[in-house]
Scaffold this motif. Structure first.
Motif, PDB file in Angstrom:
ATOM      1  N   THR A   1       0.838  -1.205   0.000  1.00  0.00           N
ATOM      2  CA  THR A   1       0.000   0.000   0.000  1.00  0.00           C
ATOM      3  C   THR A   1       0.868   1.248   0.000  1.00  0.00           C
ATOM      4  O   THR A   1       0.682   2.159  -0.810  1.00  0.00           O
ATOM      5  N   ILE A   2       1.853   1.273   0.932  1.00  0.00           N
ATOM      6  CA  ILE A   2       2.653   2.485   1.094  1.00  0.00           C
ATOM      7  C   ILE A   2       3.533   2.724  -0.129  1.00  0.00           C
ATOM      8  O   ILE A   2       3.533   3.812  -0.721  1.00  0.00           O
ATOM      9  N   SER A   3       4.259   1.672  -0.529  1.00  0.00           N
ATOM     10  CA  SER A   3       5.188   1.896  -1.641  1.00  0.00           C
ATOM     11  C   SER A   3       4.440   1.978  -2.965  1.00  0.00           C
ATOM     12  O   SER A   3       4.800   2.745  -3.848  1.00  0.00           O
ATOM     13  N   GLY A   4       3.353   1.172  -3.076  1.00  0.00           N
ATOM     14  CA  GLY A   4       2.604   1.189  -4.323  1.00  0.00           C
ATOM     15  C   GLY A   4       1.846   2.481  -4.528  1.00  0.00           C
ATOM     16  O   GLY A   4       1.554   2.866  -5.659  1.00  0.00           O
ATOM     17  N   ALA A   5       1.535   3.162  -3.418  1.00  0.00           N
ATOM     18  CA  ALA A   5       0.739   4.380  -3.544  1.00  0.00           C
ATOM     19  C   ALA A   5       1.583   5.570  -3.990  1.00  0.00           C
ATOM     20  O   ALA A   5       1.054   6.564  -4.475  1.00  0.00           O
ATOM     21  N   ASN A   6       2.907   5.454  -3.808  1.00  0.00           N
ATOM     22  CA  ASN A   6       3.773   6.598  -4.131  1.00  0.00           C
ATOM     23  C   ASN A   6       3.623   7.062  -5.557  1.00  0.00           C
ATOM     24  O   ASN A   6       3.505   8.255  -5.830  1.00  0.00           O
ATOM     25  N   VAL A   7       3.651   6.115  -6.493  1.00  0.00           N
ATOM     26  CA  VAL A   7       3.640   6.486  -7.907  1.00  0.00           C
ATOM     27  C   VAL A   7       2.331   7.169  -8.307  1.00  0.00           C
ATOM     28  O   VAL A   7       2.348   8.306  -8.786  1.00  0.00           O
ATOM     29  N   PRO A   8       1.175   6.500  -8.080  1.00  0.00           N
ATOM     30  CA  PRO A   8      -0.070   7.206  -8.420  1.00  0.00           C
ATOM     31  C   PRO A   8      -0.267   8.494  -7.630  1.00  0.00           C
ATOM     32  O   PRO A   8      -0.793   9.467  -8.162  1.00  0.00           O
TER      33      PRO A   8
ATOM     34  N   TYR B   1      -9.187  24.622  -3.051  1.00  0.00           N
ATOM     35  CA  TYR B   1      -8.762  23.707  -4.102  1.00  0.00           C
ATOM     36  C   TYR B   1      -7.535  22.915  -3.673  1.00  0.00           C
ATOM     37  O   TYR B   1      -7.486  21.691  -3.784  1.00  0.00           O
ATOM     38  N   LEU B   2      -6.540  23.617  -3.152  1.00  0.00           N
ATOM     39  CA  LEU B   2      -5.287  22.941  -2.824  1.00  0.00           C
ATOM     40  C   LEU B   2      -5.476  21.936  -1.684  1.00  0.00           C
ATOM     41  O   LEU B   2      -4.914  20.834  -1.715  1.00  0.00           O
ATOM     42  N   GLY B   3      -6.281  22.317  -0.695  1.00  0.00           N
ATOM     43  CA  GLY B   3      -6.537  21.396   0.414  1.00  0.00           C
ATOM     44  C   GLY B   3      -7.162  20.104  -0.086  1.00  0.00           C
ATOM     45  O   GLY B   3      -6.733  18.994   0.267  1.00  0.00           O
ATOM     46  N   THR B   4      -8.171  20.249  -0.960  1.00  0.00           N
ATOM     47  CA  THR B   4      -8.835  19.067  -1.493  1.00  0.00           C
ATOM     48  C   THR B   4      -7.886  18.265  -2.380  1.00  0.00           C
ATOM     49  O   THR B   4      -7.875  17.032  -2.348  1.00  0.00           O
ATOM     50  N   ALA B   5      -7.062  18.979  -3.158  1.00  0.00           N
ATOM     51  CA  ALA B   5      -6.103  18.289  -4.026  1.00  0.00           C
ATOM     52  C   ALA B   5      -5.142  17.448  -3.200  1.00  0.00           C
ATOM     53  O   ALA B   5      -4.796  16.325  -3.573  1.00  0.00           O
ATOM     54  N   TRP B   6      -4.698  17.984  -2.050  1.00  0.00           N
ATOM     55  CA  TRP B   6      -3.811  17.213  -1.166  1.00  0.00           C
ATOM     56  C   TRP B   6      -4.478  15.944  -0.687  1.00  0.00           C
ATOM     57  O   TRP B   6      -3.907  14.861  -0.728  1.00  0.00           O
ATOM     58  N   VAL B   7      -5.716  16.115  -0.221  1.00  0.00           N
ATOM     59  CA  VAL B   7      -6.434  14.941   0.301  1.00  0.00           C
ATOM     60  C   VAL B   7      -6.588  13.891  -0.800  1.00  0.00           C
ATOM     61  O   VAL B   7      -6.321  12.705  -0.594  1.00  0.00           O
ATOM     62  N   LEU B   8      -6.968  14.346  -1.998  1.00  0.00           N
ATOM     63  CA  LEU B   8      -7.152  13.403  -3.103  1.00  0.00           C
ATOM     64  C   LEU B   8      -5.861  12.675  -3.429  1.00  0.00           C
ATOM     65  O   LEU B   8      -5.828  11.454  -3.548  1.00  0.00           O
ATOM     66  N   SER B   9      -4.771  13.429  -3.550  1.00  0.00           N
ATOM     67  CA  SER B   9      -3.539  12.789  -4.018  1.00  0.00           C
ATOM     68  C   SER B   9      -2.926  11.899  -2.954  1.00  0.00           C
ATOM     69  O   SER B   9      -2.308  10.894  -3.267  1.00  0.00           O
ATOM     70  N   VAL B  10      -3.116  12.244  -1.678  1.00  0.00           N
ATOM     71  CA  VAL B  10      -2.511  11.421  -0.623  1.00  0.00           C
ATOM     72  C   VAL B  10      -3.429  10.264  -0.236  1.00  0.00           C
ATOM     73  O   VAL B  10      -2.977   9.194   0.126  1.00  0.00           O
ATOM     74  N   MET B  11      -4.719  10.459  -0.353  1.00  0.00           N
ATOM     75  CA  MET B  11      -5.655   9.478   0.201  1.00  0.00           C
ATOM     76  C   MET B  11      -6.147   8.471  -0.834  1.00  0.00           C
ATOM     77  O   MET B  11      -6.295   7.286  -0.522  1.00  0.00           O
ATOM     78  N   LEU B  12      -6.417   8.945  -2.043  1.00  0.00           N
ATOM     79  CA  LEU B  12      -7.039   8.056  -3.027  1.00  0.00           C
ATOM     80  C   LEU B  12      -6.191   6.827  -3.360  1.00  0.00           C
ATOM     81  O   LEU B  12      -6.680   5.706  -3.276  1.00  0.00           O
ATOM     82  N   PRO B  13      -4.902   6.993  -3.726  1.00  0.00           N
ATOM     83  CA  PRO B  13      -4.143   5.793  -4.125  1.00  0.00           C
ATOM     84  C   PRO B  13      -4.032   4.725  -3.035  1.00  0.00           C
ATOM     85  O   PRO B  13      -4.319   3.555  -3.313  1.00  0.00           O
ATOM     86  N   PRO B  14      -3.645   5.087  -1.800  1.00  0.00           N
ATOM     87  CA  PRO B  14      -3.563   3.993  -0.815  1.00  0.00           C
ATOM     88  C   PRO B  14      -4.902   3.313  -0.572  1.00  0.00           C
ATOM     89  O   PRO B  14      -4.950   2.092  -0.412  1.00  0.00           O
TER      90      PRO B  14
END
Lengths: 477, 280
Positions: A87-94, A132-145
């Protein structure tokens, strides 16, 4: 007639109680085992199964291994370690790809666009830099894992392994006065506490379900892993020679996660002996035959049911949080911004528990989503230290890729090893995010229990970090 | 563990089959125009609903168990001049735990005293399914086992000896494939035989208990039989009391359990014909 019968009944019940106390606590298990043994003997006589032999032996061999007293736990830890590592390493790329798209590409375009059509600075600041930026952070950090963890979890469930985990952990939860099925909901919590709280629906008894809800927060969720990993890398990894750094920081993170599991048991034990007293209910757990998982269907349902549902709630909360963070950093009262006032106010409290005002404020602002704690901490540190040359400006969340620059920045903000360790502890033991709080309210329908679920961990977190700070300062002088 | 030898139901049984109207009414089942009530039990995914639909056709309606959110289906059929009401119990793996489903199923078998309990068993998973059958046999003698999904068992190369099974369990065991409407007539025949008393079940009780458990059960069973002579399932009640089952303790205090025995003060004498020694 009726009174004599009543006397008879009470006499029978007394006899039953006496006999029960002589029989000991595993009566129910003995009875169930007797039923199973009888069923097995009859089956042996009445059924001939030539074709099933091979498959059954394989199933039994796997079962003997994964539920064995000796190997059950190591196999379980190993499997989950692999799952978390993937999860942790695989999530880095996306994660990096989404961040590149939303933050490095679209964000500057939006800013330019806003400047081109002449929007006032405070409006684009609030909407673009904040929401926008707050939501973008949540999306990029939360969605892949989440998109990786939940399908893997569901695949393990489908394969038939998870009931075996519940079987392995049952006695521990039972000892703690909780329901064996809490093993499942705790594991779901490692993915996302909100999902874990929803999953407690599988527990029939209201008392044990409440215990599962109240303690789910101590399963270290996805949103907190990045904080743990970053701080462990910065502060623990740097303590040991470089070739040990990775291992040492990984062990520190696993240590914190294990502490969460220990806390789950301790709190369940305490709750079931105080406010949530009652009998432990027994349940029959069917160990289904191992089946090849239906991969496509699993992917579809876990993405639709779990990932998107949880993500949607997180986004709903990240929007106002982004706005709030930007506002606190950009509204000035008599010179300094609101954020700087609050940091100054919180600093003494922070020192008291071995943290600082920046961290506490970040945790207050980031209640909507644990994912934005680290970006908020960095943004506030820059604001508080007046460091130049990093970040995008006041009230703009960012992350640094360069470890050296990062630790320099934090050191200039007054961080020590104690701050790092206590941040890791506080990240484990603090209130659930607002998505989870909202979910707890929806699931329990009780404002009182929601308040308990939210405030109990904060109180505990302050107590633990305070104790660590006191001991640390006494020892380190 | 030896069990008391069950007396044969009195000959008049066929003429007075509805012995328990008041309790059935409490459980939400009206018995106007019906001669017998049959409960349908079984593990989930055994084709229980298929059996239910095959036996009742379109004569069915659904509702809830009184006071519970557990759904229940009811239907009926006519066979050899008798009208049978079929009540579909929730699918459960056991009757020992306290989930609402298991409680509803158990309460109906215990307090509703169906004339026959038809347990649907998955022929490909006999061992697991027998756990439920054995628990049902602790509560009631009047059981017919439907060995469903025989077609699947054959496809998997399983050979199920239904006669050995019937001998071991002491109740009729009927192989069937409800999906293909195979074995339905035989099921109806067996249900009718047990309901009218033409076939008397001699069910197997759970064995293999540790000796100290056996002793405790025997002692408590004796006490219960003393207080409630004729209670058809005193051994099972003893087991539940030893397990600290609040529900059963309450039923005992309120007299609901006592009513089930012939000596129960509120029950007319003619109702002792169902099972157990009361019938002699």
């Amino acid at each position: 007639m009726s009174t004599s019968r009543d006397a008879h009944v009470e006499e029978i019940l007394t006899t039953a109680r006496t006999l029960r106390s002589q029989l000991g606590t595993d009566f129910h298990e003995q009875l169930v085992e007797a039923v199973y043994a009888t069923a097995a003997r009859i089956t042996d006589r009445a059924v001939i199964k030539p074709g099933e032999k091979a498959r059954l032996t394989l199933d039994r061999t796997i079962d003997r291994l994964v539920t064995s007293r000796l190997w059950g736990f190591p196999i379980m830890f190993l499997l989950f370690a692999v799952m978390f590592w993937l999860t942790i390493s695989g999530a880095n790329v996306p994660s990096a790809m989404i961040a590149w798209l939303l933050i490095d590409t679209i964000y500057p375009l939006l800013r330019e666009g806003a400047a081109a059509i002449g929007l006032p600075w405070w409006l684009w600041g609030l909407v673009i830099d904040g929401m926008y930026l707050g939501t973008a952070w949540v999306l990029s950090v939360m969605l892949p894992p989440m998109a990786i963890f939940f399908p893997m979890f569901t695949l393990l469930e489908d394969f038939g392994y998870l009931p075996r985990v519940a079987f392995n952990l049952d006695w521990l939860f039972k000892k703690a006065g909780a329901h064996g099925k809490q093993a499942m909901t705790t594991m779901m919590g490692f993915g996302c506490n909100a999902a874990g709280v929803i999953a407690t629906r599988i527990i029939d008894s209201p008392r044990e379900r409440m215990i599962a809800i109240l303690t789910n927060n101590f399963a270290l969720c996805n949103g907190r892993w990045p904080t743990q990993i970053l701080i462990a890398t910065l502060f623990i990894g740097s303590l040991v020679p470089a070739y040990f750094a990775g291992l040492a920081s990984a062990m520190a993170v696993v240590g914190v996660a294990s502490l969460g599991v220990v806390l789950t048991f301790v709190l369940a034990w305490a709750l079931s002996r105080t406010v949530l007293r009652g009998q432990v209910s027994t349940f029959s757990l069917e160990l289904p035959p191992y089946r090849p998982p239906r991969i496509l269907q699993t992917l579809y349902t876990s993405v639709i049911d779990r990932t998107l549902l949880v993500l949607w709630r997180a986004v709903v909360w990240a929007l106002p949080a982004g706005a709030l963070i930007w506002l606190t950093a950009n509204i000035h009262i008599g010179g300094p911004s609101i954020a700087e006032h609050l940091i100054a106010l919180l600093n003494p409290v922070g020192f008291f528990v071995g943290l600082n005002g920046v961290i506490l404020l970040a945790y207050i602002l980031a209640i909507p989503a644990n994912e934005i704690v680290i970006p908020t901490v960095l943004m506030l540190t820059v604001l508080a230290t007046g460091a130049t040359g990093v970040g995008e400006g006041a009230g703009v969340m960012f992350e640094l890729d360069d470890t050296k620059a990062l630790i320099e920045l934090l050191r200039s903000g007054g961080w020590t090893l104690l701050t790092g360790i206590n941040l890791m502890l506080f990240s484990l033991i603090h209130n659930p995010c607002s998505t989870t709080i909202y979910t707890i309210y929806k699931e329990t329908g009780s404002a009182k229990w929601t308040a308990v679920a939210s405030l109990m961990p904060v109180a505990l977190g302050f107590a633990v970090t305070f104790l660590v700070a006191v001991v640390w300062r006494a020892v380190a002088g | 563990m030896t069990t008391p030898i069950m007396g044969a139901p009195a000959a008049g049984c066929a003429a007075c089959p509805i012995h328990n109207v008041a309790n059935l009414l409490k459980l939400g089942v009206t018995m106007d125009n019906w001669n017998f009530v049959v409960a349908l039990a079984g593990n989930p995914n055994t084709g229980k609903s298929t059996v239910f639909n095959a036996l009742t056709g379109l004569r069915q309606h659904t509702g809830n168990w009184p006071g519970k959110t557990v759904t229940r289906a009811e239907g009926g059929f006519e066979y050899r001049g008798h009208r049978y009401k079929l009540v579909d119990l929730p699918g459960t793996y056991s009757l020992l735990a306290a989930s609402p489903d298991e409680e509803a199923a158990r309460d109906f078998i215990l307090f509703g005293r169906p004339d026959v309990t038809l347990v649907v068993v998955d022929a490909t998973r006999i061992e697991r399914n027998l756990n439920l059958v054995l628990q049902v046999l602790e509560i009631t003698d009047r059981v017919v086992v439907c060995l469903n999904l025989m077609d699947e068992a054959r496809r998997h190369g399983l050979e199920v000896d239904d006669r050995t099974l019937a001998r071991e369990l002491g109740v009729p065991v009927i192989p069937a494939s409800a999906r293909y409407r195979q074995g339905l007539d035989e099921i109806l025949g067996a249900v009718s035989d047990v309901a009218t008393g033409r076939f008397v079940c001699k069910p197997r009780r759970i064995q293999n208990e540790p000796p100290e458990l056996k002793r405790a059960v025997a002692e408590l069973t004796a006490r219960i039989e003393e207080a409630f002579p004729g209670l058809p399932n005193s051994r099972w009640v003893a087991l539940r009391l030893l397990d600290g089952d609040e529900h059963i303790i309450q039923a005992m205090r309120q007299g609901d359990l006592g009513e089930l025995g012939t000596a129960g003060p509120t029950e007319p004498a003619s109702t002792g014909v169902v099972t157990g020694e009361g019938g002699r």
